[in-house]
Scaffold this motif. Structure first.
Motif, short mmCIF file in Angstrom:
data_model
loop_
_atom_site.label_atom_id
_atom_site.label_comp_id
_atom_site.label_asym_id
_atom_site.label_seq_id
_atom_site.Cartn_x
_atom_site.Cartn_y
_atom_site.Cartn_z
N HIS A 65 7.31 0.24 5.53
CA HIS A 65 7.01 -0.70 4.44
C HIS A 65 5.53 -0.61 4.05
N LEU A 66 4.65 -0.53 5.03
CA LEU A 66 3.22 -0.45 4.74
C LEU A 66 2.86 0.86 4.04
N ALA A 72 -1.96 -1.37 -1.63
CA ALA A 72 -1.49 -2.75 -1.84
C ALA A 72 -0.95 -3.37 -0.57
N ALA A 73 -0.91 -2.60 0.52
CA ALA A 73 -0.38 -3.13 1.79
C ALA A 73 -1.20 -4.31 2.29
N THR A 74 -2.46 -4.39 1.87
CA THR A 74 -3.29 -5.52 2.33
C THR A 74 -2.71 -6.86 1.91
N GLU A 75 -1.93 -6.87 0.84
CA GLU A 75 -1.35 -8.13 0.36
C GLU A 75 -0.26 -8.65 1.30
N GLN A 76 0.30 -7.76 2.12
CA GLN A 76 1.44 -8.16 2.95
C GLN A 76 1.20 -7.95 4.45
N ILE A 77 0.05 -7.39 4.80
CA ILE A 77 -0.18 -7.08 6.21
C ILE A 77 -0.12 -8.33 7.09
N GLY A 78 -0.63 -9.47 6.59
CA GLY A 78 -0.60 -10.70 7.39
C GLY A 78 0.81 -11.12 7.71
N GLU A 271 -13.55 -13.82 1.02
CA GLU A 271 -14.12 -12.53 1.43
C GLU A 271 -13.69 -12.16 2.84
N ILE A 272 -13.66 -13.15 3.73
CA ILE A 272 -13.25 -12.91 5.10
C ILE A 272 -11.79 -12.47 5.16
N ILE A 273 -10.95 -13.15 4.39
CA ILE A 273 -9.53 -12.79 4.36
C ILE A 273 -9.34 -11.37 3.86
N ALA A 274 -10.03 -11.01 2.77
CA ALA A 274 -9.90 -9.67 2.20
C ALA A 274 -10.33 -8.60 3.21
N ALA A 275 -11.44 -8.83 3.89
CA ALA A 275 -11.93 -7.87 4.88
C ALA A 275 -10.96 -7.78 6.06
N GLN A 276 -10.49 -8.94 6.52
CA GLN A 276 -9.57 -8.97 7.65
C GLN A 276 -8.28 -8.22 7.33
N GLU A 277 -7.74 -8.42 6.16
CA GLU A 277 -6.50 -7.74 5.79
C GLU A 277 -6.70 -6.24 5.69
N PHE A 278 -7.84 -5.80 5.15
CA PHE A 278 -8.10 -4.36 5.07
C PHE A 278 -8.24 -3.77 6.48
N LEU A 279 -9.00 -4.43 7.33
CA LEU A 279 -9.20 -3.92 8.69
C LEU A 279 -7.88 -3.93 9.47
N TRP A 280 -7.04 -4.93 9.25
CA TRP A 280 -5.72 -4.93 9.89
C TRP A 280 -4.91 -3.71 9.47
N CYS A 281 -4.94 -3.39 8.18
CA CYS A 281 -4.19 -2.22 7.71
C CYS A 281 -4.73 -0.94 8.34
N VAL A 282 -6.05 -0.81 8.38
CA VAL A 282 -6.64 0.38 9.01
C VAL A 282 -6.20 0.46 10.46
N ARG A 283 -6.25 -0.67 11.14
CA ARG A 283 -5.89 -0.68 12.57
C ARG A 283 -4.42 -0.34 12.77
N HIS A 284 -3.56 -0.85 11.90
CA HIS A 284 -2.13 -0.51 11.99
C HIS A 284 -1.95 1.01 11.91
N HIS A 285 -2.56 1.61 10.90
CA HIS A 285 -2.38 3.06 10.70
C HIS A 285 -2.99 3.86 11.84
N SER A 304 -5.44 11.68 7.44
CA SER A 304 -4.09 11.11 7.48
C SER A 304 -4.10 9.66 7.04
N LEU A 305 -5.16 8.95 7.39
CA LEU A 305 -5.28 7.55 6.99
C LEU A 305 -5.40 7.43 5.47
N ALA A 306 -6.22 8.31 4.87
CA ALA A 306 -6.36 8.29 3.41
C ALA A 306 -5.03 8.59 2.74
N GLU A 307 -4.25 9.47 3.31
CA GLU A 307 -2.92 9.77 2.77
C GLU A 307 -2.00 8.55 2.89
N ARG A 308 -2.02 7.88 4.04
CA ARG A 308 -1.17 6.72 4.24
C ARG A 308 -1.53 5.58 3.29
#
Length: 933
Positions: A65-66, A72-78, A271-285, A304-308
């Motif tokens: 799904h991610l 746009a995965a940052t919108e749903q990572i939480g 700003e904190i939420i936006a950063a947290q969601e991006f970092l969560w996505c990076v960490r997932h991948h 590979s991360l840039a591709e994902r």
């Protein structure tokens, strides 16, 4: 999306108690329906093999799904993290019910307690009970079942009566702050949290977390801009958000949303939420790619991360440029969030200390105040270590909104007063008011004068500019600078983003002023004598400001710099000097590293280019600072020596006139100086004159006096070897090269392919060539090769294997060179390259360019510039190509810039003449074929 109920900084209003009362299955179903996510059907939760498969399938479904969502995965990572957490909760609840009695309680703690589970996150759990020894067998069965289902638990068992002892450890206390009841005795629900509160004061907890953060920062070079950042522990990582969460949770309590609103504003929260969601996505991948708990954004994963994320699509049409551009976009996004996280974390932690700690030595209200004017005062308080800290503070909440000029004035006062810190409340006000800086603001004369005055005030200039950058002032006042914030270049040479590099350059210029260690030597001496240091500061700020626009960044930046100077009331001559420095900021380093700076013609041309000693001084200082600020690990005394030699030679021309580099005069001076030293060493004039009679002008144009003396001494002492057909091979420490530099002399009867054979042996001995001078001479009427190399011993860090200290390696090199010179077929370069990490992650198409050499020492030869990816055995393979095509090498200058090798060779045919056009084509095709395939 449905909010993560226990996300950092109390992101959503739901309390822990409310969350615990929800039905897990219903919650999980609601999340899945919202995202249209199809999870596998839960198995029998006592079948460990089925559960293992269920958890794997859940992770696979979430990952699919991610990946489909891309950026746009940052919108749903939480929500997806909530789903993973609920699945784990469901499994652990069932296993708990199967193995353990109801008078125990199972808590999720740490990241699991915060509902922050990524694919390979630790499952931190705490089991609290009474009469633990009686249920030891049950506990062991429970833990074994966790291993059986594929969970590696971070597991702690505590007796209800012994919690106070356990929580004395700050790591345990921190984890228990996030304790969330998963199953068992509901009466225990608040026990871990309350135990922390009972045993820790807010002052002690705050001090522990801040000191921990300081150590964490130091272990990651105290910068957000590492090439391979740790997304959890580095500055700007998730741990910085966790600190804010822990402080607010400790102080405001478990149900603290309303109270936290006073601590963190709505804009900051977003700003904190936006950063947290991006970092969560990076960490997932990262976890998925590594198939383990990996939080380092290594080169191994970045592509590979840039591709994902969908920054580029892998296909046959995707060029190296496309991939590099995608990686730079992704990393810029990361650096943007990391910078904001660092900024907000530091500011809010300071704000917390100033407003919420009860210890009066840390509270802002208790500080000693010194009034500066109606707008600002200085406040002195003690920090957590008891040291006195003075900060500047805005007297009124509307200090900046009522008079935006104060956005620049405050930083000027800091310089004038020697203050490098601002109170958190004032920083917050600056950040909010920085949006008032628009075209109208920038065009006002008063504001231009204030900004220029800031650059002219040297006190804490780097610290002030960094604060101006972090809190919106610098990027808004100079929009072009705002465009390069977070901009990185995907290579190993440029270690920092453009904005970080620029400010670091300013910091190094400031260090020149107080260089007590002598690290920067001549550059510091010159800088301290320059009256208008603001000219260098402005050139530093603009030298890379046009990167990322396309085109020549130096030319574009020079236009911006010149206009800035005129707009800010600087004279035409000062504006022109700044423009020239920006335009030519790379010229001096390129000349020193890639041209023969012992050649009088090179020196004459550079003197004409620099026009005056004043311009030369400014350019030299800027160049030294720029090279250090780009990558301090690549700055060594070899590069420093080349740059200093170029500066000194050109300075002499400006001081004494062009006649000082007249070819005949240079040769005569070098001969006289070397001759006098040799006579002092008891060599006879007849010996010296006889030997030198066979050395042409080229030798004395290429060699320094000290080298002439050493080489002459060695040849005179070992001439008997030459009569026997044996080479003279000598080594000595090269005092101008760091990292155990070595100078190698090879004097041998002339033969074909000498360069190729020599560099092949050197490569196999672990020696890298920095410079090579290849000269033909005549000794006793016999044609000789007189070659000199400057080397770095790649194994020299170990004194047991250092080439000059360890006699076995020394003799081994001499023996191998002697044998290979007699039997060239014995030394051949490896057929394939063994590219090491991180070099293997970079692709750099080989470029080969030929021009006719213009320097006096190389006239009648071709100059070949080779740009390719650096790797082991590179020079050996290049030498083999020259050998195969019967090309003579007369000199080489080897330059390594990160993953790039930018080497210069002087070539001819076997008769010392220019190469034919067909031969040039052959060389180019052969090199590209070997180096790119």
């Amino acid at each position: 999306m449905l909010d993560n109920p226990l996300a950092a900084i109390a992101i959503c209003p739901m309390s822990m108690t409310q969350y615990a009362q929800l039905d897990q299955s219903d919650k999980l179903l609601a999340y899945c329906q919202q995202l249209e996510l199809n999870l596998p059907t839960p198995p029998n939760l006592t079948d460990c093999a089925a559960i293992r498969h269920y958890l794997q399938a859940t992770n696979h479904a979430i990952d699919k799904h991610l990946r489909h969502r891309g950026t746009a995965a940052t919108e749903q990572i939480g929500t997806l993290i909530n789903i993973r957490t609920l699945v784990i909760d469901e499994v652990l609840s069932a296993l708990f019910a199967y193995h353990l009695p109801d008078n125990f309680a199972l808590f999720a703690i740490g990241g699991y307690g915060r509902c922050e589970l990524l694919p390979a996150s630790d499952i931190d759990i705490l089991l609290i009970g009474e009469n633990i020894h009686a249920t030891q067998a049950n506990i062991e069965q429970f833990v074994a079942s966790l291993w059986d289902i594929g969970i590696t638990p971070a597991f702690s068992v505590q007796d209800k009566t012994a919690l106070d002892t356990a929580v004395s450890d700050q790591t345990i206390a921190t984890a228990w702050l996030d304790a969330r009841l998963v199953a068992g005795n509901v009466s225990f629900i608040n026990l871990p949290f309350n135990t922390v509160k009972k045993n820790w004061s807010i002052q002690a907890f705050y001090t522990a977390k801040i000191n921990e953060a300081k150590q964490r920062y130091l272990s990651h070079n105290a910068t957000e801009y590492n090439l391979e950042p740790h997304i959890k522990n580095a500055p700007g990582g998730l741990r910085d958000l966790h600190i804010l969460h822990w402080l607010s949770r400790f102080y405001f309590g478990q149900d603290s949303s309303d109270a936290v609103a006073n601590f963190i504003s709505q804009d900051e929260r977003q700003e904190i939420i936006a950063a947290q969601e991006f970092l969560w996505c990076v960490r997932h991948h990262l976890h998925t790619l590594a198939n383990r708990n990996e939080d380092r954004l290594l080169f191994d994963y970045q592509k590979s991360l840039a591709e994902r994320f969908g920054y580029y699509q892998p296909n046959e049409q995707a060029t190296h440029h496309d991939i590099t551009a995608a990686l730079e976009v992704m990393m810029r996004q990361y650096y943007h969030h990391a910078m904001r996280v660092t900024t907000l974390s530091e500011m809010l932690c300071a704000y917390f200390a100033e407003n919420y700690l009860t210890d009066t030595s840390l509270a802002l209200c208790s500080g000693e105040r010194t009034v500066i004017d109606d707008n600002f005062c200085l406040i002195s308080t003690k920090d957590t270590d008891g040291k006195l800290v003075t900060k500047i503070h805005a007297n009124h909440a509307d200090t900046f909104s009522n008079n935006p000029a104060n956005l620049l004035k405050i930083f000027l006062i800091m310089g004038q007063q020697g203050i490098n810190k601002i109170t958190a409340a004032t920083l917050r006000a600056i950040n909010q008011a920085s949006l008032l800086i628009d075209d109208d603001f920038r065009n006002q004369s008063q504001h231009r004068q204030l900004f220029l005055a800031n650059l002219q005030q040297s006190n804490y200039l780097f610290h002030r500019l960094r604060l101006m950058k972090r809190f919106g002032v610098l990027g808004n006042y100079l929009p072009a600078f705002g465009q390069v914030m977070g901009l990185m270049q995907y290579d190993l040479f440029h270690r920092y983003t453009v904005d970080a590099h620029t400010l670091f350059l300013v910091r190094i210029l400031h260090r020149f002023e107080t260089d007590s260690t002598g690290k920067y030597g001549l550059a510091s001496e010159i800088y301290q004598k320059i009256a208008r240091k603001d000219i260098l500061i402005i050139a530093a700020i603009f030298h890379d400001i046009a990167k990322g626009r396309g085109g020549d960044h130096a030319k574009l930046g020079a236009v911006d710099a010149y206009q800035f100077c005129l707009d800010h009331g600087m004279s035409e001559s000062d504006s022109q000097l700044v423009r020239w420095l920006v335009l030519e900021h790379l010229t001096m380093s390129l000349t020193a590293q890639k041209q023969d700076i012992s050649d009088p013609d090179v020196i004459t041309r550079f003197a004409e280019f620099s026009e005056s000693i004043a311009r030369l001084n400014h350019l030299y200082v800027l160049t030294v600072a720029d090279m250090n600020a780009t990558n301090s690990q690549l700055w060594n005394s070899w590069r420093a020596t080349l740059l200093k030699q170029l500066y000194t030679s050109v300075h002499r021309v400006h001081s004494l006139g062009v006649h000082t580099v007249d070819k005949d005069k240079v040769i005569a001076l070098r001969k006289t100086a070397a001759n006098d030293l040799l006579i002092q060493q008891h060599h006879t004039q007849e010996q010296i004159t006889a030997l030198w009679s066979g050395f042409g002008e080229e030798y004395f144009l290429k060699q320094k006096v000290s080298d002439i003396v050493w080489q002459t001494t060695q040849i005179l002492a070992n001439k008997h070897k030459l009569t026997l057909g044996e080479p003279i091979i000598m080594l000595r420490r090269h005092d101008e090269v760091s990292l155990r530099g070595i100078q190698l002399l090879v004097c041998t009867p002339d033969q074909d392919n000498l360069f190729a054979t020599t560099v092949c042996v050197l490569d196999k001995m672990g020696l890298s060539v920095l410079d090579a001078t290849i000269i033909s001479a005549s000794i006793d009427d016999t044609a000789m090769a007189l070659d000199c190399y400057v080397l770095i011993d790649r194994h020299g860090a170990n004194c047991d294997t250092d080439l000059l200290s360890y006699s076995h390696r020394h003799h081994e090199l001499v023996d191998k060179l002697r044998t290979s010179l007699h039997h060239q077929h014995l030394c051949t370069p490896p057929k394939t390259f063994k590219t090491t990490s991180p070099l293997r992650h970079f692709n750099l198409p080989t470029q080969v360019h030929f021009t006719k050499a213009t320097t006096l020492a190389q006239q009648g030869r071709h100059q070949m510039q080779l740009i390719t990816k650096d790797r082991p055995s590179l020079l050996a393979k290049i030498g083999a190509v020259f050998s195969e095509l019967s090309v003579q090498v007369h000199g080489a200058r080897i330059t390594t810039l990160g993953e790039r090798a930018e080497d210069m060779f002087y070539l001819s045919n076997q008769h010392g003449e220019l190469l034919s056009d067909d031969k040039l084509i052959q060389i180019k095709e052969k090199l590209i074929n070997i180096l790119d395939n």
